[in-house]
Design a protein around this motif. Sequence first.
Motif, PDB file in Angstrom:
ATOM      1  N   ALA A 223      59.196  42.954  29.938  1.00 53.28           N
ATOM      2  CA  ALA A 223      58.876  44.686  30.148  1.00 53.28           C
ATOM      3  C   ALA A 223      56.953  44.531  30.213  1.00 53.28           C
ATOM      4  O   ALA A 223      56.529  44.966  31.360  1.00 53.28           O
ATOM      5  N   LEU A 224      56.458  43.414  29.210  1.00 49.66           N
ATOM      6  CA  LEU A 224      54.723  43.074  29.998  1.00 49.66           C
ATOM      7  C   LEU A 224      54.859  42.342  30.719  1.00 49.66           C
ATOM      8  O   LEU A 224      54.090  42.777  32.053  1.00 49.66           O
ATOM      9  N   LYS A 225      55.793  41.515  31.291  1.00 50.31           N
ATOM     10  CA  LYS A 225      55.270  41.180  32.907  1.00 50.31           C
ATOM     11  C   LYS A 225      56.167  42.214  34.440  1.00 50.31           C
ATOM     12  O   LYS A 225      55.849  42.021  35.331  1.00 50.31           O
ATOM     13  N   LYS A 226      57.084  42.520  33.921  1.00 48.01           N
ATOM     14  CA  LYS A 226      57.864  44.098  34.577  1.00 48.01           C
ATOM     15  C   LYS A 226      56.857  45.143  34.612  1.00 48.01           C
ATOM     16  O   LYS A 226      56.343  45.479  36.044  1.00 48.01           O
ATOM     17  N   ILE A 227      55.784  45.369  33.994  1.00 48.37           N
ATOM     18  CA  ILE A 227      54.765  46.447  34.285  1.00 48.37           C
ATOM     19  C   ILE A 227      53.228  45.685  34.369  1.00 48.37           C
ATOM     20  O   ILE A 227      52.167  46.735  34.880  1.00 48.37           O
ATOM     21  N   ALA A 228      52.750  44.886  34.228  1.00 48.10           N
ATOM     22  CA  ALA A 228      51.766  43.742  34.693  1.00 48.10           C
ATOM     23  C   ALA A 228      51.239  43.722  36.096  1.00 48.10           C
ATOM     24  O   ALA A 228      50.371  44.469  35.992  1.00 48.10           O
ATOM     25  N   PRO A 229      51.933  43.962  36.668  1.00 48.17           N
ATOM     26  CA  PRO A 229      51.488  44.311  38.195  1.00 48.17           C
ATOM     27  C   PRO A 229      51.098  45.556  38.293  1.00 48.17           C
ATOM     28  O   PRO A 229      49.536  46.276  39.094  1.00 48.17           O
ATOM     29  N   ALA A 230      51.504  46.595  37.988  1.00 48.08           N
ATOM     30  CA  ALA A 230      51.319  48.035  37.997  1.00 48.08           C
ATOM     31  C   ALA A 230      49.725  47.924  37.462  1.00 48.08           C
ATOM     32  O   ALA A 230      49.090  49.319  37.415  1.00 48.08           O
ATOM     33  N   ALA A 231      50.143  47.720  36.327  1.00 49.84           N
ATOM     34  CA  ALA A 231      48.697  47.337  35.095  1.00 49.84           C
ATOM     35  C   ALA A 231      47.556  47.040  35.387  1.00 49.84           C
ATOM     36  O   ALA A 231      46.045  48.015  35.410  1.00 49.84           O
ATOM     37  N   ILE A 232      47.480  46.134  36.215  1.00 52.05           N
ATOM     38  CA  ILE A 232      46.417  45.283  37.000  1.00 52.05           C
ATOM     39  C   ILE A 232      45.741  47.042  38.388  1.00 52.05           C
ATOM     40  O   ILE A 232      44.987  46.876  37.783  1.00 52.05           O
ATOM     41  N   VAL A 233      46.632  46.961  38.667  1.00 50.82           N
ATOM     42  CA  VAL A 233      46.461  47.970  40.000  1.00 50.82           C
ATOM     43  C   VAL A 233      45.209  49.684  39.331  1.00 50.82           C
ATOM     44  O   VAL A 233      44.446  49.404  39.830  1.00 50.82           O
ATOM     45  N   LEU A 234      46.434  49.808  38.270  1.00 50.29           N
ATOM     46  CA  LEU A 234      45.816  50.919  37.378  1.00 50.29           C
ATOM     47  C   LEU A 234      44.738  50.634  36.976  1.00 50.29           C
ATOM     48  O   LEU A 234      43.458  51.711  36.971  1.00 50.29           O
ATOM     49  N   GLY A 235      44.550  49.472  36.632  1.00 48.94           N
ATOM     50  CA  GLY A 235      43.480  49.569  35.614  1.00 48.94           C
ATOM     51  C   GLY A 235      42.238  48.719  36.112  1.00 48.94           C
ATOM     52  O   GLY A 235      40.776  48.778  35.652  1.00 48.94           O
ATOM     53  N   SER A 236      42.594  49.136  37.623  1.00 45.42           N
ATOM     54  CA  SER A 236      41.135  48.567  38.222  1.00 45.42           C
ATOM     55  C   SER A 236      40.294  48.913  38.554  1.00 45.42           C
ATOM     56  O   SER A 236      38.864  48.166  38.798  1.00 45.42           O
ATOM     57  N   ALA A 237      40.339  50.038  38.961  1.00 47.63           N
ATOM     58  CA  ALA A 237      39.422  51.253  39.202  1.00 47.63           C
ATOM     59  C   ALA A 237      38.075  51.221  38.577  1.00 47.63           C
ATOM     60  O   ALA A 237      36.643  51.210  37.977  1.00 47.63           O
ATOM     61  N   SER A 238      38.821  51.393  36.371  1.00 46.75           N
ATOM     62  CA  SER A 238      38.141  51.631  35.303  1.00 46.75           C
ATOM     63  C   SER A 238      37.722  50.135  35.034  1.00 46.75           C
ATOM     64  O   SER A 238      36.434  49.897  34.611  1.00 46.75           O
ATOM     65  N   MET A 239      38.181  48.914  35.631  1.00 48.53           N
ATOM     66  CA  MET A 239      37.721  48.392  35.516  1.00 48.53           C
ATOM     67  C   MET A 239      35.736  47.297  35.695  1.00 48.53           C
ATOM     68  O   MET A 239      34.654  46.811  35.361  1.00 48.53           O
ATOM     69  N   GLY A 240      36.021  48.251  37.127  1.00 49.86           N
ATOM     70  CA  GLY A 240      35.473  48.072  37.786  1.00 49.86           C
ATOM     71  C   GLY A 240      33.948  48.844  37.369  1.00 49.86           C
ATOM     72  O   GLY A 240      32.688  48.666  37.326  1.00 49.86           O
ATOM     73  N   ASN A 241      34.286  49.600  37.068  1.00 53.57           N
ATOM     74  CA  ASN A 241      33.237  51.066  36.605  1.00 53.57           C
ATOM     75  C   ASN A 241      32.331  50.236  35.059  1.00 53.57           C
ATOM     76  O   ASN A 241      31.409  50.534  35.862  1.00 53.57           O
ATOM     77  N   GLU A 242      33.506  50.323  34.646  1.00 56.27           N
ATOM     78  CA  GLU A 242      32.338  49.479  32.889  1.00 56.27           C
ATOM     79  C   GLU A 242      32.113  48.254  33.140  1.00 56.27           C
ATOM     80  O   GLU A 242      31.003  48.293  32.497  1.00 56.27           O
ATOM     81  N   MET A 243      32.101  47.703  34.070  1.00 57.84           N
ATOM     82  CA  MET A 243      31.569  46.347  34.588  1.00 57.84           C
ATOM     83  C   MET A 243      30.276  46.766  34.743  1.00 57.84           C
ATOM     84  O   MET A 243      29.460  45.779  34.380  1.00 57.84           O
ATOM     85  N   ARG A 244      30.165  48.006  36.169  1.00 60.67           N
ATOM     86  CA  ARG A 244      28.964  48.289  36.655  1.00 60.67           C
ATOM     87  C   ARG A 244      27.681  48.556  35.176  1.00 60.67           C
ATOM     88  O   ARG A 244      26.840  48.050  35.121  1.00 60.67           O
ATOM     89  N   ILE A 245      28.813  49.912  34.915  1.00 61.36           N
ATOM     90  CA  ILE A 245      27.882  50.772  34.117  1.00 61.36           C
ATOM     91  C   ILE A 245      27.413  49.692  33.006  1.00 61.36           C
ATOM     92  O   ILE A 245      26.262  49.827  32.238  1.00 61.36           O
ATOM     93  N   GLY A 246      28.363  48.591  32.033  1.00 60.88           N
ATOM     94  CA  GLY A 246      28.116  48.346  31.236  1.00 60.88           C
ATOM     95  C   GLY A 246      26.714  47.269  31.302  1.00 60.88           C
ATOM     96  O   GLY A 246      25.739  46.679  30.378  1.00 60.88           O
ATOM     97  N   ARG A 247      27.188  46.686  32.635  1.00 60.15           N
ATOM     98  CA  ARG A 247      26.079  45.971  33.062  1.00 60.15           C
ATOM     99  C   ARG A 247      24.378  45.879  32.790  1.00 60.15           C
ATOM    100  O   ARG A 247      23.485  46.017  32.662  1.00 60.15           O
ATOM    101  N   THR A 248      24.290  47.572  33.613  1.00 58.24           N
ATOM    102  CA  THR A 248      23.494  48.228  33.744  1.00 58.24           C
ATOM    103  C   THR A 248      22.708  48.785  32.115  1.00 58.24           C
ATOM    104  O   THR A 248      21.571  48.853  32.078  1.00 58.24           O
TER     105      THR A 248
END
Length: 343
Positions: free
Chosen positions: A203-228
């Motif tokens: 189940a984890l392998k099956k959902i991993a590609p979709a989770a990476i796509v869905l989490g990527s935008a917030s991951m970038g936001n949190e990275m930039r705002i966390g750095r600042t």
Amino acid sequence: MSRWRYFAKRVLLSIPVLVFGASITFLVIRAGPLDPVSAILGPQGDPQAYEAIERRLGLNQPLWQQYIDYMVRLFTFDLGQSWVVQPNTSVYELVLSYAPRTIWLGFWSVLIAIFIGIPLGFYAGLNPNTFSDYVASFGGIVWRAMPNFWLAVILMSVLSQSEKILFGFDWEAWLVPTIVTGPPPLPDPIWGLFTNPDQFLRALKKIAPAAIVLGSASMGNEMRIGRTAVLETINSNYIETAKAKGVPPRSLVWKHIFRNALIPLVPIITGEAFLLIGGSVLVETVFDISGIGFLFFQGITNGDMPLVGSLMFIFILLVVVINIVQDLLYTIIDPRVGYDGGN
């Protein structure tokens, strides 16, 4: 004002928001192009049958009467039955059937964003103007700039042909055999996954590609705002004072810098709900996850008014609840925030 009184006040203030959101949803559904009768009958439907179904569904009633019935049902949590997608099936049953896949997708999407985005942002903030800082910042900008639907299509195409593209690496045969698209194999109840390692991995392998796509935008936001946030905290006066008092570097980072840098990240982390609600519709459709987002998409394309209206009400309710939780988290993380709206 006590914490519980503050919580009760926020709940009362959320009621007009729910009423307004539900009213706008009703107007959009009724005034829009959705036509459930045509979806039921098909393009060659008989006019008499059309009128009969319209009367049976109550669509021939005055708009104000339909609005009152709609609002009463929603606020008494009578979500009704599906008209088109699965006729005569209650919306509750559909939500309980489809929701576990969205919960599984959302759980891993949020974990990816929090446990990759925030640590990378904090690391870049603690090491400014270094090679690792430039790499993390550039990666955050790139991930944030890629639209979910585009990244989903690209990733699905790459993984489905991974043996040709990734130099012989076969994603579908790796660890456990699965295909890229399709719903994850979840037991009922979903927590049964944690007692079956093989099914959990599948189940984890099956959902991993979709989770990476869905989490990527917030991951970038949190990275930039966390750095600042880390950079601003490091350069603040109280950190300079703590250094002058001889506070050990480890305590300085964990007790002072990280806690204060988390404050601007609270709305970003709780805002994951907005991403999951909006983004999961696209991502679930591309990867054929068959979750709530996919169900919502099917309801819209088939003109299933009760299903679309009920799901929109659930989405609005989730956003309101998460906003209340966000306000409470502010009072916990930052003691300077009072319950009366001032410092």
